[in-house]
Design an enzyme around this catalytic site. Structure first.
Site, PDB file in Angstrom:
ATOM      1  N   LEU A 166       0.829  -1.219   0.000  1.00  0.00           N
ATOM      2  CA  LEU A 166       0.000   0.000   0.000  1.00  0.00           C
ATOM      3  C   LEU A 166       0.862   1.267   0.000  1.00  0.00           C
ATOM      4  O   LEU A 166       2.022   1.247   0.408  1.00  0.00           O
ATOM      5  CB  LEU A 166      -0.963   0.015   1.190  1.00  0.00           C
ATOM      6  CG  LEU A 166      -0.418   0.064   2.625  1.00  0.00           C
ATOM      7  CD1 LEU A 166       0.048   1.437   3.035  1.00  0.00           C
ATOM      8  CD2 LEU A 166      -1.486  -0.414   3.589  1.00  0.00           C
ATOM      9  N   CYS A 276       9.819   4.410   3.371  1.00  0.00           N
ATOM     10  CA  CYS A 276      10.131   3.112   2.764  1.00  0.00           C
ATOM     11  C   CYS A 276      11.133   3.117   1.624  1.00  0.00           C
ATOM     12  O   CYS A 276      12.121   2.403   1.699  1.00  0.00           O
ATOM     13  CB  CYS A 276       8.834   2.436   2.363  1.00  0.00           C
ATOM     14  SG  CYS A 276       7.886   2.040   3.837  1.00  0.00           S
ATOM     15  N   LYS A 336       4.792  13.527   0.877  1.00  0.00           N
ATOM     16  CA  LYS A 336       3.890  13.489  -0.281  1.00  0.00           C
ATOM     17  C   LYS A 336       2.540  14.009   0.199  1.00  0.00           C
ATOM     18  O   LYS A 336       2.327  14.119   1.425  1.00  0.00           O
ATOM     19  CB  LYS A 336       3.778  12.069  -0.846  1.00  0.00           C
ATOM     20  CG  LYS A 336       3.186  11.078   0.146  1.00  0.00           C
ATOM     21  CD  LYS A 336       3.141   9.679  -0.410  1.00  0.00           C
ATOM     22  CE  LYS A 336       1.834   9.438  -1.112  1.00  0.00           C
ATOM     23  NZ  LYS A 336       1.645   8.022  -1.498  1.00  0.00           N
ATOM     24  N   ARG A 343       8.592  11.517   7.282  1.00  0.00           N
ATOM     25  CA  ARG A 343       9.839  10.755   7.298  1.00  0.00           C
ATOM     26  C   ARG A 343      10.573  10.884   5.953  1.00  0.00           C
ATOM     27  O   ARG A 343       9.983  10.678   4.902  1.00  0.00           O
ATOM     28  CB  ARG A 343       9.553   9.283   7.633  1.00  0.00           C
ATOM     29  CG  ARG A 343       9.129   9.103   9.090  1.00  0.00           C
ATOM     30  CD  ARG A 343       8.793   7.659   9.426  1.00  0.00           C
ATOM     31  NE  ARG A 343       7.479   7.249   8.946  1.00  0.00           N
ATOM     32  CZ  ARG A 343       6.921   6.065   9.224  1.00  0.00           C
ATOM     33  NH1 ARG A 343       7.571   5.188   9.956  1.00  0.00           N
ATOM     34  NH2 ARG A 343       5.724   5.771   8.759  1.00  0.00           N
TER      35      ARG A 343
HETATM   36  P1  NAD Z   1       4.846   2.927  11.875  1.00  0.00           P
HETATM   37  O1  NAD Z   1       6.070   3.407  12.546  1.00  0.00           O
HETATM   38  O2  NAD Z   1       3.818   3.885  11.412  1.00  0.00           O
HETATM   39  O3  NAD Z   1       4.101   1.867  12.807  1.00  0.00           O
HETATM   40  C1  NAD Z   1       4.721   0.853  13.521  1.00  0.00           C
HETATM   41  C2  NAD Z   1       3.991   0.730  14.863  1.00  0.00           C
HETATM   42  O4  NAD Z   1       4.425  -0.432  15.551  1.00  0.00           O
HETATM   43  C3  NAD Z   1       4.260   1.922  15.806  1.00  0.00           C
HETATM   44  O5  NAD Z   1       3.021   2.494  16.191  1.00  0.00           O
HETATM   45  C4  NAD Z   1       4.995   1.288  16.998  1.00  0.00           C
HETATM   46  O6  NAD Z   1       4.707   1.917  18.211  1.00  0.00           O
HETATM   47  C5  NAD Z   1       4.454  -0.118  16.949  1.00  0.00           C
HETATM   48  N1  NAD Z   1       5.282  -1.144  17.609  1.00  0.00           N
HETATM   49  C6  NAD Z   1       6.616  -1.288  17.596  1.00  0.00           C
HETATM   50  N2  NAD Z   1       6.972  -2.392  18.298  1.00  0.00           N
HETATM   51  C7  NAD Z   1       5.835  -2.953  18.758  1.00  0.00           C
HETATM   52  C8  NAD Z   1       5.537  -4.120  19.520  1.00  0.00           C
HETATM   53  N3  NAD Z   1       6.508  -4.947  19.947  1.00  0.00           N
HETATM   54  N4  NAD Z   1       4.257  -4.380  19.808  1.00  0.00           N
HETATM   55  C9  NAD Z   1       3.270  -3.565  19.383  1.00  0.00           C
HETATM   56  N5  NAD Z   1       3.488  -2.444  18.647  1.00  0.00           N
HETATM   57  C10 NAD Z   1       4.751  -2.158  18.325  1.00  0.00           C
HETATM   58  O7  NAD Z   1       5.374   2.039  10.653  1.00  0.00           O
HETATM   59  P2  NAD Z   1       4.620   1.738   9.268  1.00  0.00           P
HETATM   60  O8  NAD Z   1       4.813   2.873   8.345  1.00  0.00           O
HETATM   61  O9  NAD Z   1       3.251   1.233   9.563  1.00  0.00           O
HETATM   62  O10 NAD Z   1       5.520   0.534   8.715  1.00  0.00           O
HETATM   63  C11 NAD Z   1       5.484  -0.735   9.313  1.00  0.00           C
HETATM   64  C12 NAD Z   1       6.183  -1.709   8.395  1.00  0.00           C
HETATM   65  O11 NAD Z   1       5.474  -1.811   7.159  1.00  0.00           O
HETATM   66  C13 NAD Z   1       7.612  -1.318   8.012  1.00  0.00           C
HETATM   67  O12 NAD Z   1       8.361  -2.482   7.882  1.00  0.00           O
HETATM   68  C14 NAD Z   1       7.441  -0.651   6.666  1.00  0.00           C
HETATM   69  O13 NAD Z   1       8.610  -0.733   5.875  1.00  0.00           O
HETATM   70  C15 NAD Z   1       6.332  -1.482   6.062  1.00  0.00           C
HETATM   71  N6  NAD Z   1       5.515  -0.796   5.045  1.00  0.00           N
HETATM   72  C16 NAD Z   1       5.123   0.492   5.247  1.00  0.00           C
HETATM   73  C17 NAD Z   1       4.296   1.117   4.305  1.00  0.00           C
HETATM   74  C18 NAD Z   1       3.879   2.550   4.458  1.00  0.00           C
HETATM   75  O14 NAD Z   1       3.340   3.119   3.501  1.00  0.00           O
HETATM   76  N7  NAD Z   1       4.068   3.179   5.594  1.00  0.00           N
HETATM   77  C19 NAD Z   1       3.859   0.385   3.187  1.00  0.00           C
HETATM   78  C20 NAD Z   1       4.262  -0.946   3.049  1.00  0.00           C
HETATM   79  C21 NAD Z   1       5.089  -1.536   3.991  1.00  0.00           C
HETATM   80  C1  UGA Z   2       5.813   3.377  -1.470  1.00  0.00           C
HETATM   81  C2  UGA Z   2       5.315   2.384  -2.541  1.00  0.00           C
HETATM   82  O1  UGA Z   2       4.676   3.104  -3.587  1.00  0.00           O
HETATM   83  C3  UGA Z   2       4.343   1.369  -1.953  1.00  0.00           C
HETATM   84  O2  UGA Z   2       3.966   0.409  -2.950  1.00  0.00           O
HETATM   85  C4  UGA Z   2       5.042   0.645  -0.796  1.00  0.00           C
HETATM   86  O3  UGA Z   2       4.146  -0.263  -0.184  1.00  0.00           O
HETATM   87  C5  UGA Z   2       5.517   1.670   0.219  1.00  0.00           C
HETATM   88  O4  UGA Z   2       6.403   2.632  -0.412  1.00  0.00           O
HETATM   89  C6  UGA Z   2       6.288   1.015   1.305  1.00  0.00           C
HETATM   90  O5  UGA Z   2       6.907   0.002   1.115  1.00  0.00           O
HETATM   91  O6  UGA Z   2       6.232   1.608   2.360  1.00  0.00           O
HETATM   92  P1  UGA Z   2       4.793   5.539  -0.267  1.00  0.00           P
HETATM   93  O7  UGA Z   2       6.178   5.695   0.274  1.00  0.00           O
HETATM   94  O8  UGA Z   2       3.651   5.624   0.656  1.00  0.00           O
HETATM   95  O9  UGA Z   2       4.667   4.108  -0.998  1.00  0.00           O
HETATM   96  O10 UGA Z   2       4.559   6.657  -1.363  1.00  0.00           O
HETATM   97  P2  UGA Z   2       4.739   6.833  -2.947  1.00  0.00           P
HETATM   98  O11 UGA Z   2       3.503   7.420  -3.482  1.00  0.00           O
HETATM   99  O12 UGA Z   2       5.247   5.627  -3.623  1.00  0.00           O
HETATM  100  O13 UGA Z   2       5.853   7.976  -3.015  1.00  0.00           O
HETATM  101  C7  UGA Z   2       7.153   7.798  -2.485  1.00  0.00           C
HETATM  102  C8  UGA Z   2       8.003   8.995  -2.824  1.00  0.00           C
HETATM  103  O14 UGA Z   2       8.324   9.025  -4.213  1.00  0.00           O
HETATM  104  C9  UGA Z   2       7.339  10.350  -2.531  1.00  0.00           C
HETATM  105  O15 UGA Z   2       8.295  11.208  -1.958  1.00  0.00           O
HETATM  106  C10 UGA Z   2       6.923  10.858  -3.895  1.00  0.00           C
HETATM  107  O16 UGA Z   2       6.862  12.262  -3.980  1.00  0.00           O
HETATM  108  C11 UGA Z   2       8.045  10.313  -4.752  1.00  0.00           C
HETATM  109  N1  UGA Z   2       7.686  10.142  -6.181  1.00  0.00           N
HETATM  110  C12 UGA Z   2       6.744   9.240  -6.543  1.00  0.00           C
HETATM  111  C13 UGA Z   2       8.350  10.895  -7.138  1.00  0.00           C
HETATM  112  O17 UGA Z   2       9.233  11.732  -6.818  1.00  0.00           O
HETATM  113  N2  UGA Z   2       8.043  10.708  -8.462  1.00  0.00           N
HETATM  114  C14 UGA Z   2       7.106   9.804  -8.857  1.00  0.00           C
HETATM  115  O18 UGA Z   2       6.884   9.690 -10.090  1.00  0.00           O
HETATM  116  C15 UGA Z   2       6.435   9.056  -7.881  1.00  0.00           C
END
Ligand code: NAD
Ligand code: UGA
Length: 450
Positions: A166, A276, A336, A343
């Site tokens: 996502l 990410c 974004k 972050r």
């Molecule tokens: P986040 O920092 O928003 O959330 C992580 C949460 O886990 C925090 O609220 C933290 O307090 C909690 N936590 C930590 N240790 C814990 C424990 N032992 N028990 C219960 N809660 C605990 O992080 P996020 O952005 O949701 O990302 C989580 C993972 O998913 C990462 O590995 C990230 O790379 C991956 N990911 C993120 C996105 C994204 O768009 N943010 C998309 C795909 C994958």
């Molecule tokens: C990204 C991936 O798109 C997700 O598929 C993935 O799950 C996620 O990382 C993750 O692993 O956490 P996200 O970081 O939420 O999602 O946002 P994006 O919309 O992908 O944008 C990432 C960055 O790239 C932003 O800073 C955006 O401004 C930049 N971007 C994106 C560009 O500079 N140019 C583009 O054409 C697209």
């Protein structure tokens, strides 16, 4: 690996999610909206208290309504620990969605994942599947399996990878309508359990890939590297466009018309940010090096992105050589639009560099300003005025840098803008304005590659 649309399913009713951040909370809320009973664990006391009061601690469009409905239906509960959760529930599947931040050497910090896995295994009483939804280095599932072996539970505990794809800002739609679901593992009963959770999505024809652990882990990291590479490549083009006076927006349009290249992730800007892409590219580099694999492609993607964040800085310093007399308005600090997440936002690098050079800064963001203020306190950065609207930010400023392409910035009327800003310079970090029109209103303009 199998790509299938024909599935047999075992019924699962109760799910736990450890970590109520951007991924855990969205996943938990969406699973609850599919009708599962969802128990979430969150260790951050402030977040947990907010969730229990019915407040959503992050900004993600649509999430609040889904959580409200799930609470009203009695489908979602929040707990402070796995122990507390397993005292009142017996989930068949436990998702681990905790953070996997980078260590100073670029490797991935798995402490939260291991802690969450350990707590869940120790608290569970019956056969359970631990699902790694967090993004992890290749080889992590195997390490979690080794940990479980050491804990020697009396019941079966399986490990399955189910990486999440996502995007923040469109997380609900991405979760509910994924282009694919990837499930990695070796134990059939556990894979079937996890597959069953996606039944409603898979019946609508979405692709399911069932792989081994390592392939699932590598698929997730590679997807982020691939998208990040496209951004660094178009940013490379943007630098040459600047040098020759070409227009990168038009080059982007030409590239998009080629179906082999595709239309997405092709806009130039101030480099990719977020929690990410930067961390996952660095993790990819790190695990290459661990195995003696040449990581130079990924290294260039990363290093190019770092310098892209500073794209405007030389020109700004040359055009405005008296920092103490120059006020810079930052429009947007989120990495974004449609998120409060800052972050790795280019705004953070710009804030540091411009403050170090002595410029006066004024920042506005519709949703992320509180997180930005907290970041400045943590970093010891002073002298940035945070304001409540774009208009206030621009009023009396000498320079504007648009960092985040929020809709409200794109809707700013150039006539209105010119009244506040005539004779000043607009740096368009996302190429959202038309340079000719901006100039026709008496403002100077610089975009990224145009
Ligand atoms: P986040 O920092 O928003 O959330 C992580 C949460 O886990 C925090 O609220 C933290 O307090 C909690 N936590 C930590 N240790 C814990 C424990 N032992 N028990 C219960 N809660 C605990 O992080 P996020 O952005 O949701 O990302 C989580 C993972 O998913 C990462 O590995 C990230 O790379 C991956 N990911 C993120 C996105 C994204 O768009 N943010 C998309 C795909 C994958
Ligand atoms: C990204 C991936 O798109 C997700 O598929 C993935 O799950 C996620 O990382 C993750 O692993 O956490 P996200 O970081 O939420 O999602 O946002 P994006 O919309 O992908 O944008 C990432 C960055 O790239 C932003 O800073 C955006 O401004 C930049 N971007 C994106 C560009 O500079 N140019 C583009 O054409 C697209």
């Amino acid at each position: 690996m199998s790509e299938s649309t024909n599935h047999s399913f075992e019924e699962v009713q109760n799910i736990a999610v450890i970590g109520a951040g951007y991924v855990g909370l969205v996943s938990g809320a969406c699973f609850a909206s599919f009708g599962f009973k969802v128990d979430l664990v969150e260790v951050n006391a402030t977040k947990l208290a907010a969730l229990r009061r019915g407040e959503v601690p992050i900004y993600e469009p649509g999430l609040e309504g889904i959580l409200e409905d799930a609470s009203a239906d009695g489908n979602i509960r929040f707990h402070a620990s796995s122990k507390e959760l397993f005292a009142v529930a017996n989930p068949e599947v436990v998702f681990i969605a905790v953070g996997t931040p980078e260590n100073p050497d670029g490797s991935c910090n798995l402490d939260y994942v291991f802690q969450a896995a350990k707590d869940a295994v120790e608290a569970s009483k019956e056969d359970v599947v631990l699902v790694l939804k967090s993004t992890v280095p290749v080889g992590t599932a195997q390490k979690v399996k080794d940990l479980i072996r050491e804990l020697a539970p009396k019941h079966k505990v399986a490990v399955v990878n189910n990486p999440e794809f996502l995007k923040e800002g469109s997380a609900i739609a991405d979760f509910r309508r994924p282009e694919r679901v990837v499930i990695g593992g070796t134990e059939a009963w556990a894979l079937e359990r996890v597959k069953s959770l996606y039944r409603s999505l898979l019946h609508s024809g979405h692709a399911l890939f069932v792989t081994d652990h390592e392939t699932a882990e590598l698929s997730k990291l590679s997807a982020n590297l691939m998208l990040a590479s496209r951004i660094s490549l178009i940013n490379q083009v943007s630098r040459l466009a600047t040098a020759y006076g070409a227009d990168v927006k038009q080059v982007e349009a030409v590239l998009r018309s080629d179906s082999r290249i595709g239309s997405k992730y092709l806009y130039a800007g101030l480099g990719y940010g977020g929690s990410c892409f930067p961390k996952d590219v660095k993790d990819f580099i790190h695990i290459c090096k661990e195995k003696g694999v040449d990581a130079s492609m990924a290294e260039t993607v990363h290093s190019f992105n770092e310098s892209q964040k500073l794209f405007f800085v030389d020109d700004l310093k040359k055009s405005f050589p008296k920092p103490a007399e120059t006020t810079v308005a930052l429009l947007g600090v989120a990495f974004k639009p449609d998120t409060d997440d800052i972050r790795e936002s280019p705004a953070l690098v710009l804030t540091k560099v411009l403050r170090e050079a002595g410029y006066k800064l004024r920042a506005y963001d519709p949703k992320a300003i509180e997180n930005y203020k907290t970041w400045m306190v943590d970093e010891g950065i002073q002298g940035v005025e945070c304001v409540d609207s774009a208009k206030v930010a621009l009023d009396g400023a000498d320079v504007c840098v648009l960092v985040t392409e929020w809709q409200e910035f794109q809707r700013l009327s150039l006539g209105g803008l010119s009244r506040l800003f005539k004779g000043k310079k607009l740096y368009d970090g996302k190429n959202v304005f038309n340079p000719t029109q901006v100039k026709s209103w008496g403002m100077d303009y610089m975009g990224v590659g145009r």
